[in-house]
Every structure is written in structure tokens, then in C-alpha cells.
Write a protein that holds these residues in place. Structure first.
Motif, PDB file in Angstrom:
ATOM      1  N   PRO A   1       9.365 -10.524   1.851  1.00  0.00           N
ATOM      2  CA  PRO A   1      10.512  -9.632   1.635  1.00  0.00           C
ATOM      3  C   PRO A   1      10.233  -8.595   0.554  1.00  0.00           C
ATOM      4  O   PRO A   1       9.323  -8.757  -0.275  1.00  0.00           O
ATOM      5  CB  PRO A   1      11.610 -10.599   1.178  1.00  0.00           C
ATOM      6  N   THR A   2      11.015  -7.550   0.569  1.00  0.00           N
ATOM      7  CA  THR A   2      10.989  -6.600  -0.541  1.00  0.00           C
ATOM      8  C   THR A   2      11.955  -7.077  -1.618  1.00  0.00           C
ATOM      9  O   THR A   2      12.920  -7.804  -1.335  1.00  0.00           O
ATOM     10  CB  THR A   2      11.400  -5.191  -0.092  1.00  0.00           C
ATOM     11  N   LEU A   3      11.700  -6.648  -2.852  1.00  0.00           N
ATOM     12  CA  LEU A   3      12.623  -6.988  -3.936  1.00  0.00           C
ATOM     13  C   LEU A   3      13.984  -6.363  -3.687  1.00  0.00           C
ATOM     14  O   LEU A   3      15.017  -6.965  -4.000  1.00  0.00           O
ATOM     15  CB  LEU A   3      12.046  -6.522  -5.275  1.00  0.00           C
ATOM     16  N   ALA A   4      14.013  -5.167  -3.120  1.00  0.00           N
ATOM     17  CA  ALA A   4      15.292  -4.522  -2.828  1.00  0.00           C
ATOM     18  C   ALA A   4      16.138  -5.382  -1.893  1.00  0.00           C
ATOM     19  O   ALA A   4      17.358  -5.506  -2.075  1.00  0.00           O
ATOM     20  CB  ALA A   4      15.058  -3.144  -2.213  1.00  0.00           C
ATOM     21  N   GLU A   5      15.513  -6.005  -0.885  1.00  0.00           N
ATOM     22  CA  GLU A   5      16.252  -6.880   0.030  1.00  0.00           C
ATOM     23  C   GLU A   5      16.922  -8.013  -0.725  1.00  0.00           C
ATOM     24  O   GLU A   5      18.075  -8.359  -0.455  1.00  0.00           O
ATOM     25  CB  GLU A   5      15.299  -7.471   1.064  1.00  0.00           C
ATOM     26  N   VAL A   6      16.194  -8.624  -1.654  1.00  0.00           N
ATOM     27  CA  VAL A   6      16.734  -9.763  -2.395  1.00  0.00           C
ATOM     28  C   VAL A   6      17.886  -9.323  -3.297  1.00  0.00           C
ATOM     29  O   VAL A   6      18.941  -9.954  -3.340  1.00  0.00           O
ATOM     30  CB  VAL A   6      15.623 -10.441  -3.215  1.00  0.00           C
ATOM     31  N   LEU A   7      17.690  -8.237  -4.024  1.00  0.00           N
ATOM     32  CA  LEU A   7      18.724  -7.753  -4.931  1.00  0.00           C
ATOM     33  C   LEU A   7      20.001  -7.379  -4.172  1.00  0.00           C
ATOM     34  O   LEU A   7      21.115  -7.639  -4.644  1.00  0.00           O
ATOM     35  CB  LEU A   7      18.211  -6.556  -5.719  1.00  0.00           C
TER      36      LEU A   7
ATOM     37  N   SER B   1       0.818  -1.219   0.000  1.00  0.00           N
ATOM     38  CA  SER B   1       0.000   0.000   0.000  1.00  0.00           C
ATOM     39  C   SER B   1       0.844   1.257   0.000  1.00  0.00           C
ATOM     40  O   SER B   1       0.388   2.322  -0.438  1.00  0.00           O
ATOM     41  CB  SER B   1      -0.938   0.002   1.211  1.00  0.00           C
ATOM     42  N   ASP B   2       2.095   1.156   0.482  1.00  0.00           N
ATOM     43  CA  ASP B   2       2.974   2.320   0.481  1.00  0.00           C
ATOM     44  C   ASP B   2       3.978   2.283  -0.671  1.00  0.00           C
ATOM     45  O   ASP B   2       5.024   2.938  -0.627  1.00  0.00           O
ATOM     46  CB  ASP B   2       3.687   2.477   1.823  1.00  0.00           C
ATOM     47  N   GLY B   3       3.678   1.520  -1.714  1.00  0.00           N
ATOM     48  CA  GLY B   3       4.450   1.594  -2.946  1.00  0.00           C
ATOM     49  C   GLY B   3       5.760   0.856  -2.954  1.00  0.00           C
ATOM     50  O   GLY B   3       6.604   1.111  -3.825  1.00  0.00           O
ATOM     51  N   GLN B   4       5.953  -0.104  -2.036  1.00  0.00           N
ATOM     52  CA  GLN B   4       7.169  -0.902  -2.050  1.00  0.00           C
ATOM     53  C   GLN B   4       6.953  -2.154  -2.900  1.00  0.00           C
ATOM     54  O   GLN B   4       5.850  -2.701  -2.957  1.00  0.00           O
ATOM     55  CB  GLN B   4       7.550  -1.314  -0.628  1.00  0.00           C
ATOM     56  N   VAL B   5       8.012  -2.592  -3.556  1.00  0.00           N
ATOM     57  CA  VAL B   5       7.930  -3.791  -4.389  1.00  0.00           C
ATOM     58  C   VAL B   5       8.163  -5.004  -3.502  1.00  0.00           C
ATOM     59  O   VAL B   5       9.266  -5.217  -2.989  1.00  0.00           O
ATOM     60  CB  VAL B   5       8.959  -3.746  -5.530  1.00  0.00           C
ATOM     61  N   MET B   6       7.117  -5.817  -3.333  1.00  0.00           N
ATOM     62  CA  MET B   6       7.159  -6.968  -2.445  1.00  0.00           C
ATOM     63  C   MET B   6       7.246  -8.255  -3.266  1.00  0.00           C
ATOM     64  O   MET B   6       6.638  -8.371  -4.332  1.00  0.00           O
ATOM     65  CB  MET B   6       5.902  -7.013  -1.567  1.00  0.00           C
ATOM     66  N   VAL B   7       7.979  -9.232  -2.752  1.00  0.00           N
ATOM     67  CA  VAL B   7       8.114 -10.514  -3.442  1.00  0.00           C
ATOM     68  C   VAL B   7       7.003 -11.431  -2.935  1.00  0.00           C
ATOM     69  O   VAL B   7       7.075 -11.972  -1.826  1.00  0.00           O
ATOM     70  CB  VAL B   7       9.499 -11.133  -3.196  1.00  0.00           C
ATOM     71  N   PHE B   8       5.970 -11.589  -3.776  1.00  0.00           N
ATOM     72  CA  PHE B   8       4.781 -12.345  -3.363  1.00  0.00           C
ATOM     73  C   PHE B   8       3.987 -12.704  -4.604  1.00  0.00           C
ATOM     74  O   PHE B   8       3.897 -11.904  -5.541  1.00  0.00           O
ATOM     75  CB  PHE B   8       3.923 -11.505  -2.410  1.00  0.00           C
TER      76      PHE B   8
ATOM     77  N   THR C   1       1.005  -2.264   4.382  1.00  0.00           N
ATOM     78  CA  THR C   1       2.284  -1.589   4.167  1.00  0.00           C
ATOM     79  C   THR C   1       3.406  -2.623   4.117  1.00  0.00           C
ATOM     80  O   THR C   1       3.238  -3.779   4.548  1.00  0.00           O
ATOM     81  CB  THR C   1       2.583  -0.607   5.302  1.00  0.00           C
ATOM     82  N   ALA C   2       4.548  -2.190   3.643  1.00  0.00           N
ATOM     83  CA  ALA C   2       5.705  -3.089   3.602  1.00  0.00           C
ATOM     84  C   ALA C   2       6.069  -3.563   5.008  1.00  0.00           C
ATOM     85  O   ALA C   2       6.421  -4.739   5.210  1.00  0.00           O
ATOM     86  CB  ALA C   2       6.888  -2.386   2.944  1.00  0.00           C
ATOM     87  N   ALA C   3       5.978  -2.685   5.992  1.00  0.00           N
ATOM     88  CA  ALA C   3       6.305  -3.067   7.370  1.00  0.00           C
ATOM     89  C   ALA C   3       5.334  -4.121   7.879  1.00  0.00           C
ATOM     90  O   ALA C   3       5.724  -5.081   8.559  1.00  0.00           O
ATOM     91  CB  ALA C   3       6.291  -1.845   8.271  1.00  0.00           C
ATOM     92  N   GLU C   4       4.055  -3.956   7.577  1.00  0.00           N
ATOM     93  CA  GLU C   4       3.065  -4.943   8.002  1.00  0.00           C
ATOM     94  C   GLU C   4       3.305  -6.290   7.327  1.00  0.00           C
ATOM     95  O   GLU C   4       3.177  -7.351   7.960  1.00  0.00           O
ATOM     96  CB  GLU C   4       1.663  -4.439   7.681  1.00  0.00           C
ATOM     97  N   LEU C   5       3.660  -6.281   6.061  1.00  0.00           N
ATOM     98  CA  LEU C   5       3.897  -7.521   5.323  1.00  0.00           C
ATOM     99  C   LEU C   5       5.143  -8.241   5.827  1.00  0.00           C
ATOM    100  O   LEU C   5       5.176  -9.471   5.887  1.00  0.00           O
ATOM    101  CB  LEU C   5       4.008  -7.217   3.828  1.00  0.00           C
ATOM    102  N   SER C   6       6.145  -7.496   6.193  1.00  0.00           N
ATOM    103  CA  SER C   6       7.374  -8.126   6.691  1.00  0.00           C
ATOM    104  C   SER C   6       7.149  -8.795   8.035  1.00  0.00           C
ATOM    105  O   SER C   6       7.910  -9.691   8.421  1.00  0.00           O
ATOM    106  CB  SER C   6       8.498  -7.089   6.801  1.00  0.00           C
TER     107      SER C   6
END
Length: 278
Positions: free
Chosen positions: A108-114, A66-73, A92-97
């Protein structure tokens, strides 16, 4: 003249997988959503297992929070694989994590994986329209163009991503272009269709609605057009061997351990040694 089946490695180094045993090309092994026998697909733990098996290529899915982060899902809804419910786009990304995926870690976020595995190459299925711009912006910001292949069942969505990227980036066809290439290949039109669509690979099931997609003639025509053929999702060893004997360029599998063994025993493994990060 028959094309090698390998797009220009200078323009699309993602697809320039290493030559093995003197072959002109060696197949790519893709670990599907990581290696997740515990049900924790698309998580850092699943990716770590695949890396420990030696995989250099992962197939993953992305959606936007919801806050525009790219999530791996993969799914639109959280219920199938997490302890949460409702659309992923509402969190939000924080809620998903903070959720648990298959009893493991959070989304995870895509940024974390990369950033965690700079040597990995990621086959990324962009699953939602709201993810198009943040995904392209992330790839541009991290200069990850040579490490990703843009995929989507929607060719419209895939094209939108490619238009936003600031460097050439490998891409595989969506459902419409896959069908067009399949139908037009016997007429010698696979190459112009693939070029017009901006794709370097077709990622297809072996069969679709009872129709065999991957045949020797189909693979040969795609190679003649300079297009690779990757087949999903292949989990049985006998099917892996049969498709590799047809000359396909890549296999996507949930059974990453079986696929790694298959490629090693065929002297076609292009990954790292077990326990070595790519």
C-alpha cells in the motif's frame, strides 16, 4: 523536580495518549507492521486486523517507489515477503500494488493508510533517503503532523525529514542519539541531548549486543528529561508485564493480540474497543 515523562501535548499531541484509571500517563501499545500472523506485514489487511483489535497506534515502515510514491514496506528488496524480486525502488507504485505480500494484497501507499483510518496514529520508520522528501511533502499535504511520529535508524535522515515539515512533529531518536542518551544520562545530560536532537521519545530494544539498555535507572532518567521510552519488539506476555512494571511508555509487538490483552488486564488500555475503529 521529576518530569512527568510526557512531552508538551499541545506541541506534540501524537504522544498525548489518554489517561487511564487516574494514572498520570498510560503506556502506548504499538502493533508492529500491523497484526500479520499470516505473514502479510505492512498491508491493509494487517492494519485492519490491528484496528479490529482496538489499536490506535501502528508501527510501520516506508520507502519510495521509482515514481516517487511513499510505499509502506520494510525491506530494500521485495523477495522476503512478496511474490516479486529486486529492489522496491525499481518498481512503480502501480507495479507494487499488484504484488502479493504474504499471500495477501499488494504494497500500500502511505496515503492510502492515512486516508483509510483518519483516527490512527502511525509510528513511521523512514527507511531510505529517496523517501525523505516525498514523505515530508505527503505529511504536509495531508496535514498529518499530529498523527505521525518520525523515526529512522539514521538520525541524519530523520533530521532531514523534520526540516522539511511545516509544523512541529513528534520524533524518536536514531541509533546515534539513542547511544548518546544512554551513555550521558547518568551525567544528567539526557535532556539537553534530546532537545538538541529534536526527539521526544527513545525507541530501543531491551538489549543491544548483550548490553541491557532498558533498566529502571535508564527509564527514570529519560522521564526526568521529558523523554518517553518505547521498547521493541516485545512478543511474550511475561516480558510485557516486566517492562510495564519498570514504567516504560510504550511497547511495540508482533503479538498484537497478546499486547492488547495484557494492557486490558492491567487496566492500561488506551485503544478502542474491539471492532470499533479509532
Amino acid at each position: 523536580m521529576r518530569h512527568s515523562g510526557r512531552p508538551d501535548p499541545g506541541r506534540y499531541p501524537y504522544l498525548d495518549h489518554r489517561v487511564v484509571a487516574g494514572r498520570a500517563r498510560s503506556p502506548i501499545g504499538f502493533s508492529h507492521r500491523g497484526f500479520a500472523p499470516e505473514g502479510d506485514e505492512n498491508t491493509m489487511a494487517a492494519f485492519q486486523r490491528a484496528v479490529e483489535l482496538g489499536f490506535r497506534y501502528l508501527e510501520i515502515d516506508v520507502r519510495a517507489s521509482s515514481d516517487g510514491q511513499v510505499m509502506v514496506f520494510h525491506d530494500e528488496d521485495l523477495a522476503r515477503v512478496t511474490d516479486g524480486t529486486g529492489p522496491i525502488a525499481d518498481r512503480t507504485a502501480a507495479e507494487l500494488s499488484a504484488l502479493r505480500v504474504g499471500g495477501g494484497g499488494g504494497v500500500p501507499t502511505l496515503a492510502e493508510v492515512l486516508l483509510r483510518w483518519p483516527g490512527l496514529r502511525l509510528n513511521i520508520d523512514v527507511k531510505s533517503d529517496d523517501c525523505v522528501r516525498p514523505f515530508a511533502e505527503l505529511v504536509n499535504r495531508l496535514a498529518a503532523h499530529d498523527r505521525v511520529l518520525v523515526a529512522s535508524f539514521s538520525d541524519r535522515r530523520r533530521r532531514r525529514v523534520l526540516r522539511l515539515l511545516d509544523r512541529p512533529t513528534a520524533s524518536s531518536a536514531g541509533m546515534m542519539v539513542n547511544a548518546l542518551v544512554k551513555l550521558s544520562a547518568p551525567l544528567g545530560l539526557a535532556a539537553p541531548i534530546a532537545r538538541g536532537a529534536g526527539v521526544q521519545a527513545l525507541q530501543v530494544p531491551e538489549r543491544h549486543r548483550g548490553i541491557r539498555v532498558v533498566t529502571p535507572a535508564f527509564v527514570a532518567r529519560c522521564h526526568a528529561a521529558g523523554v518517553q521510552v518505547h521498547v521493541w519488539t516485545i512478543n511474550e506476555r511475561r516480558d510485557m508485564d516486566r517492562l510495564l512494571d519498570l514504567g516504560v511508555d510504550g511497547l511495540v509487538s508482533d503479538a498484537a493480540d497478546v499486547l492488547a490483552t495484557c494492557l486490558r488486564e492491567r487496566s492500561a488500555w488506551t485503544g478502542a474497543q474491539p471492532g470499533q475503529e479509532p
